[in-house]
Design an enzyme around this catalytic site. Structure first.
Site, short mmCIF file in Angstrom:
data_model
loop_
_atom_site.label_atom_id
_atom_site.label_comp_id
_atom_site.label_asym_id
_atom_site.label_seq_id
_atom_site.Cartn_x
_atom_site.Cartn_y
_atom_site.Cartn_z
N GLY A 1 11.82 5.98 4.48
CA GLY A 1 11.97 6.41 3.10
C GLY A 1 12.50 7.84 3.12
N GLY B 1 10.92 10.04 6.00
CA GLY B 1 11.37 9.68 7.33
C GLY B 1 12.83 10.03 7.55
N PHE C 1 8.78 17.89 -17.42
CA PHE C 1 7.83 16.95 -16.84
C PHE C 1 6.42 17.48 -17.08
CE2 PHE C 1 8.26 13.32 -13.73
CZ PHE C 1 9.42 12.80 -14.27
N ASP D 1 -0.11 1.28 5.89
CA ASP D 1 -0.11 1.01 7.34
C ASP D 1 -0.34 2.29 8.16
OD1 ASP D 1 0.95 -1.15 5.99
OD2 ASP D 1 2.55 -1.54 7.42
N GLN E 1 -4.06 8.64 -7.90
CA GLN E 1 -3.49 8.94 -9.22
C GLN E 1 -3.24 7.68 -10.05
OE1 GLN E 1 0.71 10.75 -9.77
NE2 GLN E 1 -0.73 12.29 -10.48
N HIS F 1 -1.17 6.65 -13.19
CA HIS F 1 -0.05 7.14 -14.02
C HIS F 1 -0.30 6.72 -15.47
CE1 HIS F 1 3.98 7.67 -15.61
NE2 HIS F 1 4.35 8.27 -14.48
N LEU G 1 6.22 0.69 -13.86
CA LEU G 1 6.19 2.07 -14.35
C LEU G 1 7.21 2.32 -15.46
CD1 LEU G 1 5.03 4.98 -13.57
CD2 LEU G 1 7.27 5.33 -12.56
N THR H 1 8.77 5.63 -16.63
CA THR H 1 8.79 6.98 -16.06
C THR H 1 8.30 8.06 -17.03
OG1 THR H 1 10.19 8.73 -15.15
CG2 THR H 1 11.27 7.20 -16.63
N GLU H 2 7.65 9.08 -16.42
CA GLU H 2 7.23 10.26 -17.20
C GLU H 2 8.44 10.95 -17.84
OE1 GLU H 2 4.09 12.45 -15.31
OE2 GLU H 2 5.05 14.34 -15.75
N ARG I 1 -1.07 14.45 -15.38
CA ARG I 1 -1.27 13.00 -15.47
C ARG I 1 -2.74 12.60 -15.57
NH1 ARG I 1 3.33 10.93 -11.16
NH2 ARG I 1 5.04 11.26 -12.61
N HIS J 1 -0.88 4.55 -9.13
CA HIS J 1 0.50 4.95 -8.88
C HIS J 1 0.71 5.64 -7.54
CE1 HIS J 1 4.51 6.29 -9.85
NE2 HIS J 1 4.18 7.56 -9.81
N GLU K 1 4.23 10.56 1.55
CA GLU K 1 3.02 10.09 0.86
C GLU K 1 1.92 9.71 1.84
OE1 GLU K 1 3.75 7.57 -2.52
OE2 GLU K 1 1.62 7.11 -2.75
N ARG L 1 -1.46 15.11 -8.51
CA ARG L 1 -0.07 15.50 -8.25
C ARG L 1 0.69 15.66 -9.55
NH1 ARG L 1 4.82 12.66 -8.07
NH2 ARG L 1 3.92 10.56 -8.01
N SER M 1 6.44 14.80 -5.77
CA SER M 1 6.30 13.98 -4.56
C SER M 1 7.61 13.90 -3.79
CB SER M 1 5.82 12.59 -4.92
OG SER M 1 5.90 11.78 -3.78
N LEU M 2 8.71 13.68 -4.52
CA LEU M 2 10.00 13.65 -3.82
C LEU M 2 10.20 14.99 -3.10
CD1 LEU M 2 12.44 11.86 -6.29
CD2 LEU M 2 11.02 10.91 -4.49
C1 LIG Z 1 7.86 3.47 -9.48
C2 LIG Z 1 7.71 4.82 -8.88
C3 LIG Z 1 8.42 5.90 -9.39
C4 LIG Z 1 8.28 7.17 -8.83
N1 LIG Z 1 9.02 8.22 -9.35
C5 LIG Z 1 8.91 9.44 -8.78
C6 LIG Z 1 9.68 10.53 -9.27
O1 LIG Z 1 10.48 10.39 -10.19
N2 LIG Z 1 9.52 11.74 -8.68
C7 LIG Z 1 8.65 11.94 -7.64
O2 LIG Z 1 8.56 13.07 -7.15
N3 LIG Z 1 7.92 10.92 -7.14
C8 LIG Z 1 8.04 9.68 -7.68
N4 LIG Z 1 7.29 8.64 -7.17
C9 LIG Z 1 6.55 8.83 -5.92
C10 LIG Z 1 7.53 8.84 -4.75
O3 LIG Z 1 8.58 7.94 -4.99
C11 LIG Z 1 6.87 8.46 -3.42
O4 LIG Z 1 5.68 9.17 -3.24
C12 LIG Z 1 7.80 8.78 -2.27
O5 LIG Z 1 9.09 8.24 -2.49
C13 LIG Z 1 7.24 8.29 -0.95
O6 LIG Z 1 8.22 8.48 0.04
P1 LIG Z 1 7.88 8.27 1.58
O7 LIG Z 1 9.12 8.58 2.32
O8 LIG Z 1 6.65 9.01 1.92
O9 LIG Z 1 7.51 6.72 1.70
P2 LIG Z 1 8.35 5.39 1.34
O10 LIG Z 1 9.59 5.65 0.59
O11 LIG Z 1 7.36 4.45 0.75
O12 LIG Z 1 8.80 4.87 2.76
C14 LIG Z 1 7.89 4.31 3.67
C15 LIG Z 1 8.68 3.79 4.86
O13 LIG Z 1 7.77 3.38 5.87
C16 LIG Z 1 8.14 2.10 6.36
N5 LIG Z 1 6.93 1.45 6.87
C17 LIG Z 1 5.72 1.36 6.29
N6 LIG Z 1 4.86 0.71 7.10
C18 LIG Z 1 5.54 0.41 8.22
C19 LIG Z 1 5.21 -0.26 9.42
N7 LIG Z 1 4.00 -0.77 9.65
N8 LIG Z 1 6.18 -0.41 10.35
C20 LIG Z 1 7.43 0.07 10.16
N9 LIG Z 1 7.80 0.70 9.02
C21 LIG Z 1 6.86 0.88 8.08
C22 LIG Z 1 8.77 1.42 5.15
O14 LIG Z 1 9.59 0.35 5.55
C23 LIG Z 1 9.55 2.59 4.56
O15 LIG Z 1 10.77 2.73 5.25
C24 LIG Z 1 7.41 7.37 -7.74
C25 LIG Z 1 6.69 6.30 -7.22
C26 LIG Z 1 6.83 5.03 -7.78
C27 LIG Z 1 6.02 3.91 -7.22
#
Ligand SMILES: Cc1cc2nc3c(=O)[nH]c(=O)nc-3n(C[C@H](O)[C@H](O)[C@H](O)COP(=O)(O)OP(=O)(O)OC[C@H]3O[C@@H](n4cnc5c(N)ncnc54)[C@H](O)[C@@H]3O)c2cc1C
Length: 562
Positions: free
Chosen positions: A12, A15, A113, A210, A229, A231, A241, A243-244, A275, A340, A364, A375, A380-381
């Site tokens: 994500g 990563g 926001f 995981d 959290q 939402h 969702l 969005t906010e 929130r 959320h 996250e 938060r 979070s982004l």
């Molecule tokens: C609907 C929604 C809207 C949101 N909008 C916003 C926003 O506008 N602004 C904001 O700041 N935040 C927002 N958030 C929160 C934010 O999107 C997330 O917290 C953030 O994107 C998480 O990113 P990450 O890279 O930590 O994880 P993720 O993007 O969840 O990536 C996790 C990665 O880990 C991999 N993975 C997981 N387990 C395994 C495993 N066992 N083996 C191999 N790979 C694995 C997955 O395949 C993926 O590639 C939102 C969240 C949601 C749900």
């Protein structure tokens, strides 16, 4: 056997950002994802990303808003780092090609926001995560000589040497079921949150905690796990969702009597309070009989000019139409608070180092802790990018100074045995889906916006029972090609571990702070509870609780009002 300086589990935003910074530092990198990287859950992020980039805004103001939003549980040294580095991250993304919204003067435009004292959220309509993820993925492909991508590989276990150092992971190629040892000098967990522990949730099916469970199982400390959290604006039933950004653009919250009730709860900020405050206000209206019969209140987006909604909020126009049968440009839509995000996660320092040597975490999955008890939307982004970058750089620098560990490929034997045991379970136990639903509904009933000892104790008992049942849950697919049954069984184990740590943390914290609202312990209690709850696994497979101090640099705790 694949051997790399830096192994990144998760593709994500955290990563991918970590991979790019580790590669820029000269390391060889492997990045693993159980789904194609652009299907990672970051793709769902809608409303935007915060930064004090506008000359009238300051990083100090952003940091103070974040500290206050966290209900003073966030570590202020980490928050300072995040808010200082935020403008550079926006410019980095913009220069790579993220098409952030521009205003009438041609400058990068912002939207308001929740919990923020300035409009500092940069956005791409309501598809911000999608836009950023694709641009970063282009960069991964561009650097494919240094960054090996393992797409649709599932990490099952982390590996440790005799001194307890993390030296890689075991992963399963989902296309054919083959298990492989990934040898690495340093490992970064970027595997996202744990939304599926709850039903419903705004999070997709792949968000199963995981990494949190894998780190916990090898002895890493988790922190702030009780801080989950809700939402304020999710659709009843399916949890999707809204969005906010909608409230940022001017939407109102109304109860069934037509009152704009936020005036009572947050007279200065109304719908743009933080929130936790808005979710509690909504739940109070619903509990006291001023909601709609379907257990909701209404979000009135017709306050936003229709043209603007169609331009800046087009995804939620689609969600309203397709999943609730409502044209949000013409009528209010029913919403309620829904699970959320998790503020807690694997405890790290501000370079992503966990309490297990050579293991890092970012995004996250991690708890730095910049979000503390609550938060702020669009932070979070930012967290994924700032701490993804820092983890990648730190892990690479360490890796470049050490020899490659040697991990015998025979180490897959235990995992092989575990998977064979799942495949060979006799039919007759409860279905995985049934156990998962009971878990999610239990968490949503007892570990939600309002909590108390009786409910939390009940939730703990149920989670323990489900852990036992999960060891006997049978699967149907015994094949090796894309066997999602076996993955679901493994993920269920992770979710149950994570659920237990959330419940134990929530039982432990006897006060009201941020998302942890204990109706049996009213009020915030700084004297006894201005501290983090750390949870680790002890030998007896029971969560072990300890405490660590909150870092306060310049903002002393004050009463929190909006
Ligand atoms: C609907 C929604 C809207 C949101 N909008 C916003 C926003 O506008 N602004 C904001 O700041 N935040 C927002 N958030 C929160 C934010 O999107 C997330 O917290 C953030 O994107 C998480 O990113 P990450 O890279 O930590 O994880 P993720 O993007 O969840 O990536 C996790 C990665 O880990 C991999 N993975 C997981 N387990 C395994 C495993 N066992 N083996 C191999 N790979 C694995 C997955 O395949 C993926 O590639 C939102 C969240 C949601 C749900």
């Amino acid at each position: 056997m694949p051997s790399h300086d830096v192994l990144i589990i998760g593709a994500g935003l955290a990563g991918q950002r970590a991979a790019l910074s580790a590669a820029e530092a000269g390391a060889s990198v492997a990045i693993i994802s159980k789904v194609h990287p652009v299907r990672s859950h970051s793709v769902a992020a809608a409303g935007g990303i915060n930064a004090a980039l506008n000359p009238e805004d300051t990083w100090e103001s952003h940091a103070f808003d974040t500290v206050k939003g966290s209900d003073y549980l966030g570590d202020q040294d980490a928050i300072e780092i995040m808010c200082r580095e935020a403008p550079d991250q926006i410019l980095y993304l913009e220069h790579l090609g993220v098409t952030f919204h521009r205003n009438d003067t041609g400058h990068l435009g912002t939207r308001a926001f929740g919990g923020a004292s300035a409009a500092r959220t940069y956005y791409v309509a309501d598809i911000t995560g999608h836009a950023i993820l694709h641009v970063l993925y282009e960069q991964l492909m561009k650097r494919s000589e240094q960054i090996d991508r393992y797409e649709e590989w599932f990490t099952t276990d982390l590996l440790q040497d005799e001194e307890g150092r993390c030296i890689g992971a075991i992963c399963r190629d989902l296309r054919n079921g083959a298990l492989e040892v990934f040898n690495a000098k340093t490992t970064i967990l970027a595997s996202g949150g744990c939304g599926q522990v709850y039903t419903p949730t705004t999070n997709g099916l792949i968000v199963t905690g995981d990494g949190i469970a894998q780190a916990y199982r090898i002895g890493a400390k988790l922190m702030d796990m009780e801080m989950v959290q809700y939402h304020p604006t999710t659709l009843a039933g399916n949890g999707l969702l809204i969005t906010e950004g909608a409230r940022g653009e001017g939407a109102w919250l109304l109860n069934a009597e037509g009152d704009r009730f936020m005036e009572k709860y947050a007279p200065n900020k109304f719908e743009l309070a933080s929130r936790d405050v808005v979710s509690r206000a909504e739940q109070t209206e619903i509990n006291e009989g001023r909601g709609f019969p379907d257990g909701t209140v209404a979000l009135d987006i017709t306050k936003v000019p229709r043209r603007r909604t169609l331009e800046a909020l087009r995804e939620i126009v689609n969600i309203g139409r397709d999943f609730a049968g409502v044209d949000i440009t013409r009528e209010p839509i029913h919403i309620r608070p829904g699970m959320h995000y998790i503020m807690g996660g694997i405890k790290t320092d501000s370079d992503g180092e966990t309490t297990v040597s050579h293991l890092y975490a970012a995004g996250e999955v991690a708890c730095v802790s910049v979000h503390g008890g609550n938060r702020l939307g669009a932070n979070s982004l930012l967290d994924t990018l700032v701490f993804g970058r820092r983890s990648g750089a730190h892990a690479a620098a360490r890796a470049l100074q050490m020899p490659m560990p040697s991990t015998p490929s025979s180490w897959v034997a235990d995992t092989e045995k575990n998977i064979a045991a799942i495949m060979n379970r006799p039919q007759g136990g409860r279905r995985i889906g049934a156990i998962k639903n009971e878990l999610g509904e239990t968490m949503n009933e007892y570990v939600a916006v309002f909590r108390d000892e009786a409910g939390l104790t009940k939730a703990h008992e149920i989670v323990r029972r489900l852990r036992d049942e999960a060891t006997r849950a049978a699967i149907d697919d015994r094949g090796s090609i894309f066997n999602q049954d076996v993955i679901a069984a493994i993920e269920l184990g992770y979710m149950l571990d994570v659920a237990e740590t959330i419940v134990v943390g929530a039982l432990e914290r006897r006060e009201c702070r941020g998302a942890q609202w204990r109706i049996d312990y009213p009020g915030r209690n700084d004297e006894e509870w201005l501290k983090h709850i750390d949870i680790s696994m002890n030998g007896a497979d029971v969560p072990l609780v300890s405490f660590s101090p909150v870092t306060i640099t310049r903002w002393q705790p004050e009463e929190r009002t909006y």
